[in-house]
Motif scaffolding. Structure first.
Motif, PDB file in Angstrom:
ATOM      1  N   TYR A  53       0.810  -1.225   0.000  1.00  0.00           N
ATOM      2  CA  TYR A  53       0.000   0.000   0.000  1.00  0.00           C
ATOM      3  C   TYR A  53       0.840   1.271   0.000  1.00  0.00           C
ATOM      4  O   TYR A  53       0.285   2.371  -0.001  1.00  0.00           O
ATOM      5  N   LEU A  54       2.145   1.152  -0.015  1.00  0.00           N
ATOM      6  CA  LEU A  54       2.984   2.349   0.058  1.00  0.00           C
ATOM      7  C   LEU A  54       2.822   3.277  -1.144  1.00  0.00           C
ATOM      8  O   LEU A  54       2.895   4.503  -0.988  1.00  0.00           O
ATOM      9  N   PRO A  55       2.590   2.775  -2.372  1.00  0.00           N
ATOM     10  CA  PRO A  55       2.443   3.697  -3.502  1.00  0.00           C
ATOM     11  C   PRO A  55       1.274   4.675  -3.372  1.00  0.00           C
ATOM     12  O   PRO A  55       1.224   5.665  -4.112  1.00  0.00           O
ATOM     13  N   PHE A  56       0.336   4.418  -2.466  1.00  0.00           N
ATOM     14  CA  PHE A  56      -0.772   5.349  -2.255  1.00  0.00           C
ATOM     15  C   PHE A  56      -0.352   6.567  -1.447  1.00  0.00           C
ATOM     16  O   PHE A  56      -1.083   7.554  -1.402  1.00  0.00           O
ATOM     17  N   LEU A  57       0.791   6.498  -0.774  1.00  0.00           N
ATOM     18  CA  LEU A  57       1.225   7.587   0.101  1.00  0.00           C
ATOM     19  C   LEU A  57       1.991   8.648  -0.690  1.00  0.00           C
ATOM     20  O   LEU A  57       2.826   8.306  -1.545  1.00  0.00           O
ATOM     21  N   PRO A  58       1.752   9.910  -0.411  1.00  0.00           N
ATOM     22  CA  PRO A  58       2.437  10.969  -1.173  1.00  0.00           C
ATOM     23  C   PRO A  58       3.941  11.023  -0.930  1.00  0.00           C
ATOM     24  O   PRO A  58       4.680  11.539  -1.773  1.00  0.00           O
ATOM     25  N   ASP A  59       4.400  10.499   0.223  1.00  0.00           N
ATOM     26  CA  ASP A  59       5.837  10.522   0.501  1.00  0.00           C
ATOM     27  C   ASP A  59       6.473   9.146   0.318  1.00  0.00           C
ATOM     28  O   ASP A  59       7.449   8.807   0.967  1.00  0.00           O
ATOM     29  N   GLU A  60       5.916   8.379  -0.621  1.00  0.00           N
ATOM     30  CA  GLU A  60       6.442   7.037  -0.894  1.00  0.00           C
ATOM     31  C   GLU A  60       7.941   7.046  -1.126  1.00  0.00           C
ATOM     32  O   GLU A  60       8.685   6.190  -0.631  1.00  0.00           O
ATOM     33  N   ALA A  61       8.430   7.991  -1.909  1.00  0.00           N
ATOM     34  CA  ALA A  61       9.840   7.997  -2.318  1.00  0.00           C
ATOM     35  C   ALA A  61      10.780   8.055  -1.125  1.00  0.00           C
ATOM     36  O   ALA A  61      11.865   7.456  -1.151  1.00  0.00           O
ATOM     37  N   LYS A  62      10.402   8.747  -0.063  1.00  0.00           N
ATOM     38  CA  LYS A  62      11.292   8.846   1.087  1.00  0.00           C
ATOM     39  C   LYS A  62      11.060   7.743   2.115  1.00  0.00           C
ATOM     40  O   LYS A  62      11.807   7.647   3.086  1.00  0.00           O
ATOM     41  N   ARG A  63      10.032   6.917   1.900  1.00  0.00           N
ATOM     42  CA  ARG A  63       9.746   5.827   2.840  1.00  0.00           C
ATOM     43  C   ARG A  63      10.138   4.453   2.320  1.00  0.00           C
ATOM     44  O   ARG A  63      10.406   3.541   3.096  1.00  0.00           O
ATOM     45  N   THR A  64      10.153   4.265   1.006  1.00  0.00           N
ATOM     46  CA  THR A  64      10.416   2.931   0.475  1.00  0.00           C
ATOM     47  C   THR A  64      11.814   2.439   0.819  1.00  0.00           C
ATOM     48  O   THR A  64      12.767   3.220   0.888  1.00  0.00           O
ATOM     49  N   LEU A  65      11.933   1.116   1.012  1.00  0.00           N
ATOM     50  CA  LEU A  65      13.224   0.506   1.310  1.00  0.00           C
ATOM     51  C   LEU A  65      13.802  -0.228   0.092  1.00  0.00           C
ATOM     52  O   LEU A  65      14.797  -0.944   0.216  1.00  0.00           O
ATOM     53  N   ILE A  66      13.185  -0.066  -1.060  1.00  0.00           N
ATOM     54  CA  ILE A  66      13.647  -0.795  -2.244  1.00  0.00           C
ATOM     55  C   ILE A  66      15.119  -0.512  -2.537  1.00  0.00           C
ATOM     56  O   ILE A  66      15.900  -1.427  -2.821  1.00  0.00           O
ATOM     57  N   GLY A  67      15.526   0.734  -2.467  1.00  0.00           N
ATOM     58  CA  GLY A  67      16.909   1.083  -2.777  1.00  0.00           C
ATOM     59  C   GLY A  67      17.920   0.515  -1.808  1.00  0.00           C
ATOM     60  O   GLY A  67      19.119   0.451  -2.124  1.00  0.00           O
ATOM     61  N   ALA A 101      15.008  -7.719  -3.763  1.00  0.00           N
ATOM     62  CA  ALA A 101      15.949  -8.194  -2.745  1.00  0.00           C
ATOM     63  C   ALA A 101      17.325  -8.291  -3.382  1.00  0.00           C
ATOM     64  O   ALA A 101      17.518  -7.956  -4.562  1.00  0.00           O
ATOM     65  N   SER A 102      18.297  -8.759  -2.620  1.00  0.00           N
ATOM     66  CA  SER A 102      19.637  -8.952  -3.173  1.00  0.00           C
ATOM     67  C   SER A 102      19.594 -10.043  -4.248  1.00  0.00           C
ATOM     68  O   SER A 102      18.694 -10.885  -4.253  1.00  0.00           O
ATOM     69  N   PRO A 103      20.534 -10.050  -5.173  1.00  0.00           N
ATOM     70  CA  PRO A 103      20.538 -11.082  -6.213  1.00  0.00           C
ATOM     71  C   PRO A 103      20.547 -12.506  -5.656  1.00  0.00           C
ATOM     72  O   PRO A 103      19.895 -13.389  -6.222  1.00  0.00           O
ATOM     73  N   ASP A 104      21.261 -12.738  -4.550  1.00  0.00           N
ATOM     74  CA  ASP A 104      21.307 -14.083  -3.980  1.00  0.00           C
ATOM     75  C   ASP A 104      19.935 -14.512  -3.477  1.00  0.00           C
ATOM     76  O   ASP A 104      19.529 -15.669  -3.665  1.00  0.00           O
ATOM     77  N   ILE A 105      19.216 -13.618  -2.817  1.00  0.00           N
ATOM     78  CA  ILE A 105      17.882 -13.961  -2.318  1.00  0.00           C
ATOM     79  C   ILE A 105      16.930 -14.213  -3.476  1.00  0.00           C
ATOM     80  O   ILE A 105      16.161 -15.184  -3.478  1.00  0.00           O
ATOM     81  N   VAL A 106      16.973 -13.358  -4.483  1.00  0.00           N
ATOM     82  CA  VAL A 106      16.100 -13.538  -5.645  1.00  0.00           C
ATOM     83  C   VAL A 106      16.372 -14.881  -6.311  1.00  0.00           C
ATOM     84  O   VAL A 106      15.451 -15.606  -6.702  1.00  0.00           O
ATOM     85  N   ALA A 107      17.631 -15.247  -6.423  1.00  0.00           N
ATOM     86  CA  ALA A 107      17.976 -16.547  -7.034  1.00  0.00           C
ATOM     87  C   ALA A 107      17.402 -17.701  -6.210  1.00  0.00           C
ATOM     88  O   ALA A 107      16.894 -18.687  -6.775  1.00  0.00           O
TER      89      ALA A 107
END
Length: 423
Positions: free
Chosen positions: A199-213, A243-249
């Motif tokens: 549900y994070l994309p609904f928030l206006p401050d998504e960019a500063k909250r996401t942990l994807i990076g 996730a990290s490449p190892d986890i994705v694999a």
């Protein structure tokens, strides 16, 4: 201790067929406030892509959805080997459970670790976290936290196993402060932290909250994203994990082939490219979540699930759903759900969320409220939100007299089930 009861299928929002059959509603229109989907409906470009995809149903989908992976990697600014696409986040949650179980099994064989891995939860939360943990033989550890609060604070720092957390959490709507959460993740290297950003994309401050990076440099962090919620096409079943490449694999090794259909992939690619749709979505939720919540506060017997009406500046923005406790009212949440459905409005009854059962006590700093259950309302467009509030007010005022002829008695065993007893 492994919770074997949690292995059973659980109730989710959006199941209109069930309530139609139970209440004998037939084909009567139901305005769905039960599933927190985008009130704008699916992007037109996604619908067009699905229609075009019908010409390719005589061919298998390409394994691992490489075109969508490439587009999502570009969208988030991460390498393609950090993304895995699945048939909704539910499939990915299950894959993570399998990965944790298999990793723990190897550790047990190599080092003689006697106990199964622990699944750490803060409830109420999305039921599939507990269910997947139980299905994979994990011990469930529930960390106590006040139900009433502005933001998420509790973390199983220094523990092992897996920690499931919504960001924002379903159904409470509370989100993490990104810096605080990352510091806790870094101080707990033996704990796999799964951050569900459905549900994070609904928030206006998504960019500063996401942990994807932050996933590229951490092998103990997985971020989940649902395309079902933000793009309103739950029938297509599509989500992804970063996730990290190892986890994705490791996750990909357990994934079945062709779980994502061609139609789902092309719709997702088209939707990601529609930046104007996302802008309009965020603006709608920014205004309507606050307005709907304010109106719900004015209804006697309903209390939005916050510590108070005045929202402080440090609180995270509101999600696209609002949970309300039933307090000082003859209604229980199942009764009110049924009464609203008979009036053409379908809402989410929350008694199967642990901590929101009928008769539960919700707490916050200096607060304790005895409840008669909880309802969750997704945020729709202004006219539909007004209709919800007006119907709630009418139902709770005009029909409450019918409930005074019977009394509800709590059953303290099990899941606090209730039985009706005539006066």
């Amino acid at each position: 201790m492994v919770d074997h009861r949690a292995k059973n299928p659980i109730q989710h929002g959006g199941n209109q067929a069930n309530i139609r059959a139970r209440l004998k509603l037939g084909n009567r229109p139901l305005l769905d406030f039960s599933a927190p989907l985008n009130a704008l409906g699916p992007p037109p470009v996604a619908l067009a892509a699905v229609r075009a995809a019908t010409e390719t149903i005589d061919r298998y989908p390409e394994p691992n959805s490489p075109r969508l992976v490439e587009r999502l990697a570009e969208f988030h600014g991460v390498p393609t080997d950090q993304i895995i696409v699945g048939a909704g986040t539910t499939e990915l949650i299950n894959l993570i459970g399998q990965m944790v179980r298999e990793t723990a099994g190897r550790r047990r064989r190599s080092f003689g670790v006697p106990k199964p891995p622990a699944a750490h939860l803060i409830e109420p939360s999305y039921g599939e976290y507990r269910r997947t943990s139980a299905q994979n033989g994990m011990r469930t550890k529930i960390w106590d936290e006040h139900v009433l609060g502005w933001a998420q604070e509790t973390f199983p720092e220094g523990k092992r196993g897996v920690f499931w957390t919504g960001h924002p959490n379903n159904p409470s709507g509370r989100a993490w402060d990104r810096t605080r959460l990352l510091n806790l993740v870094d101080r707990s290297p033996s704990l796999m932290t799964v951050v569900d950003e459905a549900y994070l994309p609904f928030l206006p401050d998504e960019a500063k909250r996401t942990l994807i990076g932050a996933t590229s440099t951490r092998d103990n962090l997985i971020v989940l994203r649902s395309m079902t919620k933000i793009y309103a096409f739950p029938g297509l079943r599509i989500g992804y994990a970063v996730a990290s490449p190892d986890i994705v694999a490791m996750l990909r090794r357990s994934q079945q082939p062709w779980t994502v259909t061609t139609a789902a992939e092309v719709a997702a690619i088209a939707a990601v490219d529609d930046s104007d749709y996302l802008r309009r979505t965020v603006e709608l939720i920014r205004t309507e979540s606050a307005r709907l919540t304010e109106r719900l506060w004015d209804l006697p017997g309903l209390r939005p699930l916050w510590p108070g009406r005045q929202r402080p500046s440090f609180a995270p923005p509101m999600a696209n759903f609002v949970v309300c406790s039933l307090i000082d009212t003859p209604w229980t949440s199942p009764q009110l759900q049924d009464a609203l459905a008979r009036r053409g409005i379908f809402v989410r009854e929350c008694s199967n969320y642990r901590g929101l059962e009928i008769g539960s006590v919700v707490t916050g700093p200096g607060q304790a409220h005895h409840t008669r259950g909880h309802l969750r309302f997704c945020v729709r467009n202004p006219a539909e939100n007004d209709l919800l509030v007006e119907t709630l007010a009418d139902v709770m005022a005009s029909e409450s007299v019918l409930l005074r002829s019977r009394e509800e008695v709590p059953v303290l065993s099990g899941f606090r089930r209730w039985r009706l007893r005539a006066r």
